[in-house]
Enzyme design. Structure first.
Site, mmCIF file in Angstrom:
data_model
loop_
_atom_site.group_PDB
_atom_site.id
_atom_site.type_symbol
_atom_site.label_atom_id
_atom_site.label_comp_id
_atom_site.label_asym_id
_atom_site.label_seq_id
_atom_site.Cartn_x
_atom_site.Cartn_y
_atom_site.Cartn_z
ATOM 1 N N ASN A 121 -7.131 -6.909 -2.532
ATOM 2 C CA ASN A 121 -6.214 -6.548 -3.809
ATOM 3 C C ASN A 121 -4.936 -7.229 -3.941
ATOM 4 O O ASN A 121 -4.116 -6.872 -2.991
ATOM 5 C CB ASN A 121 -5.988 -5.046 -3.166
ATOM 6 C CG ASN A 121 -5.134 -4.049 -4.326
ATOM 7 O OD1 ASN A 121 -4.692 -4.651 -5.254
ATOM 8 N ND2 ASN A 121 -4.686 -3.075 -3.969
ATOM 9 N N TRP A 122 -4.973 -7.952 -5.078
ATOM 10 C CA TRP A 122 -3.359 -8.774 -5.011
ATOM 11 C C TRP A 122 -2.435 -7.949 -5.368
ATOM 12 O O TRP A 122 -1.472 -8.778 -5.753
ATOM 13 C CB TRP A 122 -4.017 -10.092 -5.981
ATOM 14 C CG TRP A 122 -4.833 -11.257 -5.516
ATOM 15 C CD1 TRP A 122 -5.349 -11.085 -4.209
ATOM 16 C CD2 TRP A 122 -5.148 -12.242 -5.816
ATOM 17 N NE1 TRP A 122 -6.069 -12.362 -3.978
ATOM 18 C CE2 TRP A 122 -5.812 -12.928 -4.841
ATOM 19 C CE3 TRP A 122 -4.676 -13.087 -7.136
ATOM 20 C CZ2 TRP A 122 -6.445 -14.398 -5.172
ATOM 21 C CZ3 TRP A 122 -5.375 -14.563 -7.631
ATOM 22 C CH2 TRP A 122 -6.211 -14.960 -6.470
ATOM 23 N N LYS A 123 -2.733 -6.852 -5.961
ATOM 24 C CA LYS A 123 -1.638 -6.098 -6.679
ATOM 25 C C LYS A 123 -1.016 -6.775 -7.860
ATOM 26 O O LYS A 123 -1.702 -7.766 -8.406
ATOM 27 C CB LYS A 123 -0.684 -5.518 -5.470
ATOM 28 C CG LYS A 123 -1.380 -5.027 -4.572
ATOM 29 C CD LYS A 123 -0.475 -4.186 -3.520
ATOM 30 C CE LYS A 123 -1.352 -3.383 -2.461
ATOM 31 N NZ LYS A 123 -0.833 -2.519 -1.405
ATOM 32 N N HIS B 89 -6.029 4.040 -6.472
ATOM 33 C CA HIS B 89 -5.170 3.783 -5.389
ATOM 34 C C HIS B 89 -4.105 4.383 -5.286
ATOM 35 O O HIS B 89 -3.757 4.935 -5.985
ATOM 36 C CB HIS B 89 -4.788 2.003 -5.573
ATOM 37 C CG HIS B 89 -4.323 1.383 -4.446
ATOM 38 N ND1 HIS B 89 -2.949 1.688 -4.364
ATOM 39 C CD2 HIS B 89 -4.644 0.559 -3.514
ATOM 40 C CE1 HIS B 89 -2.658 1.016 -3.095
ATOM 41 N NE2 HIS B 89 -3.579 0.391 -2.690
ATOM 42 N N GLU C 9 -1.066 3.679 -4.886
ATOM 43 C CA GLU C 9 0.306 3.345 -5.670
ATOM 44 C C GLU C 9 0.033 3.874 -7.133
ATOM 45 O O GLU C 9 0.982 4.213 -7.922
ATOM 46 C CB GLU C 9 0.245 1.801 -5.678
ATOM 47 C CG GLU C 9 0.779 1.518 -4.247
ATOM 48 C CD GLU C 9 0.333 0.110 -3.870
ATOM 49 O OE1 GLU C 9 0.022 -0.514 -4.543
ATOM 50 O OE2 GLU C 9 0.463 -0.193 -2.661
ATOM 51 N N GLU D 245 -7.654 4.950 2.867
ATOM 52 C CA GLU D 245 -6.369 3.942 2.960
ATOM 53 C C GLU D 245 -5.468 5.049 3.103
ATOM 54 O O GLU D 245 -4.788 5.798 2.258
ATOM 55 C CB GLU D 245 -6.011 3.274 1.605
ATOM 56 C CG GLU D 245 -6.967 2.155 1.247
ATOM 57 C CD GLU D 245 -6.374 1.157 0.566
ATOM 58 O OE1 GLU D 245 -6.392 0.030 0.729
ATOM 59 O OE2 GLU D 245 -5.702 1.447 -0.498
ATOM 60 N N GLY E 9 0.877 -1.266 3.486
ATOM 61 C CA GLY E 9 2.085 -2.122 2.955
ATOM 62 C C GLY E 9 3.176 -2.118 4.088
ATOM 63 O O GLY E 9 4.195 -2.608 3.915
ATOM 64 N N SER F 4 -2.811 -2.289 5.954
ATOM 65 C CA SER F 4 -2.222 -2.945 6.953
ATOM 66 C C SER F 4 -3.488 -3.832 7.610
ATOM 67 O O SER F 4 -3.177 -4.065 8.718
ATOM 68 C CB SER F 4 -1.035 -2.589 7.770
ATOM 69 O OG SER F 4 0.059 -2.154 7.025
ATOM 70 N N GLY G 1 -4.627 -5.675 1.150
ATOM 71 C CA GLY G 1 -3.477 -6.090 0.404
ATOM 72 C C GLY G 1 -2.680 -7.389 0.711
ATOM 73 O O GLY G 1 -3.417 -8.243 0.363
HETATM 74 P P1 PGA Z 1 -1.763 -3.774 2.807
HETATM 75 O O1 PGA Z 1 -2.520 -2.898 1.108
HETATM 76 O O2 PGA Z 1 -3.051 -4.335 3.276
HETATM 77 O O3 PGA Z 1 -0.837 -4.441 2.116
HETATM 78 O O4 PGA Z 1 -1.496 -2.478 3.649
HETATM 79 C C1 PGA Z 1 -3.722 -2.339 1.221
HETATM 80 C C2 PGA Z 1 -3.979 -1.709 -0.038
HETATM 81 O O5 PGA Z 1 -3.077 -1.102 -0.772
HETATM 82 O O6 PGA Z 1 -4.817 -1.763 -0.462
#
Ligand code: PGA
Length: 261
Positions: free
Chosen positions: A11-13, A100, A102, A170, A176, A219, A240
């Site tokens: 997931n490149w966000k 997600h 976010e 998640e 993150g 993470s 991520g």
């Molecule tokens: P992260 O993000 O690996 O940077 O913790 C995971 C995600 O948001 O899907």
């Protein structure tokens, strides 16, 4: 068979330029030996980069996904700023991440929104990766299972089946932060999800042979991937920040190979 085929999703966000995404996707395409791996690999860049990344991944075996789609099954229409599931299919996506944390937080997406989007995705043969997860407060107050059960019941549409739907657990507090959940915490939650999945699926949909994949996200990196992926009922990872670094992401993919050998 829990670990028949792992699924690793990057997931490149909201990261990447035309240039940087070309470098990263070309590097991954030339270094991934899909033939040797029983792992399915998906990359989910931002909308603006999908077309270019699709070209760079062609022939590599790596699949393309998006990070969101419009809350309508219409292929097109007066929805300023939105991108339909049909448009994602058109650009070559096979997957879409939905709900997600976010987006649930910053864009106020509800379980109902997620369910409508998943239905739109299914109508275009996209696989919906539906994200769920508790906050730290919810964990501290002992509400983990209650929260996850509600998110699942209300986010999965009646169009779901074991092929077109993937669940990503998640924990919000592990996203993150660099600190993943412990292997014991992951094991407990995945066991709960696996054992109760049938009761979360709408309208009597049955989960044939426990095939709905359950990913862990939060993470995941090359150094902890093997431990996390070895956990029973973990069918893959949603990655991520580590997916933006080619060596890290390739390291996570190699971890699946070691577990399958
Ligand atoms: P992260 O993000 O690996 O940077 O913790 C995971 C995600 O948001 O899907």
């Amino acid at each position: 068979m829990t670990h028949s085929k792992y699924l690793v999703v990057g997931n490149w966000k909201m990261f990447g330029t035309y240039e940087s995404s070309a470098t990263l996707s070309r590097h991954l395409a030339s270094h991934i030996k899909m033939a040797e791996s029983k792992c399915e690999v998906v990359i989910c860049p931002p909308f603006t980069l999908l077309s270019n990344v699709a070209g760079n991944l062609a022939g590599s075996g790596i699949k393309l996904g998006a990070q969101n789609c419009a809350e309508t099954i219409k292929a097109e229409g007066a929805f300023t700023g939105e991108v339909s599931a049909a448009m994602l299919e058109d650009v070559g996506c096979e997957y879409v991440i939905l709900g997600h944390s976010e987006r649930r937080t910053a864009m106020h997406e509800t379980n109902k929104t997620v369910a409508i989007k998943a239905e739109a995705a299914h109508s275009r043969n996209l696989k919906a990766i539906i994200c769920i997860g508790e906050t730290l407060d919810e964990r501290k107050s002992g509400k983990v299972y209650e929260v996850l059960a509600a998110q699942l019941r209300d986010s999965i549409p009646y169009t779901a089946n074991e092929e077109n739907t993937i669940i990503a657990y998640e924990p919000v507090w592990a996203i993150g932060t660099g600190e993943s959940a412990t292997t014991e915490q992951i094991r407990e939650v995945h066991e709960f999800l696996r054992n109760n999945m049938k009761s979360f699926l709408p309208n009597g949909i049955t989960e044939i042979e426990n095939k709905i994949k359950i990913l862990y996200g939060g993470s995941v990196k090359s150094t902890n991937a093997q431990d996390i992926l070895a956990i029973k009922d973990v069918d893959g990872a949603l990655v991520g920040s580590a997916s933006l670094n080619a060596d890290e992401f390739l390291g996570i993919i190699s971890a699946t190979k070691k577990l399958q050998d």
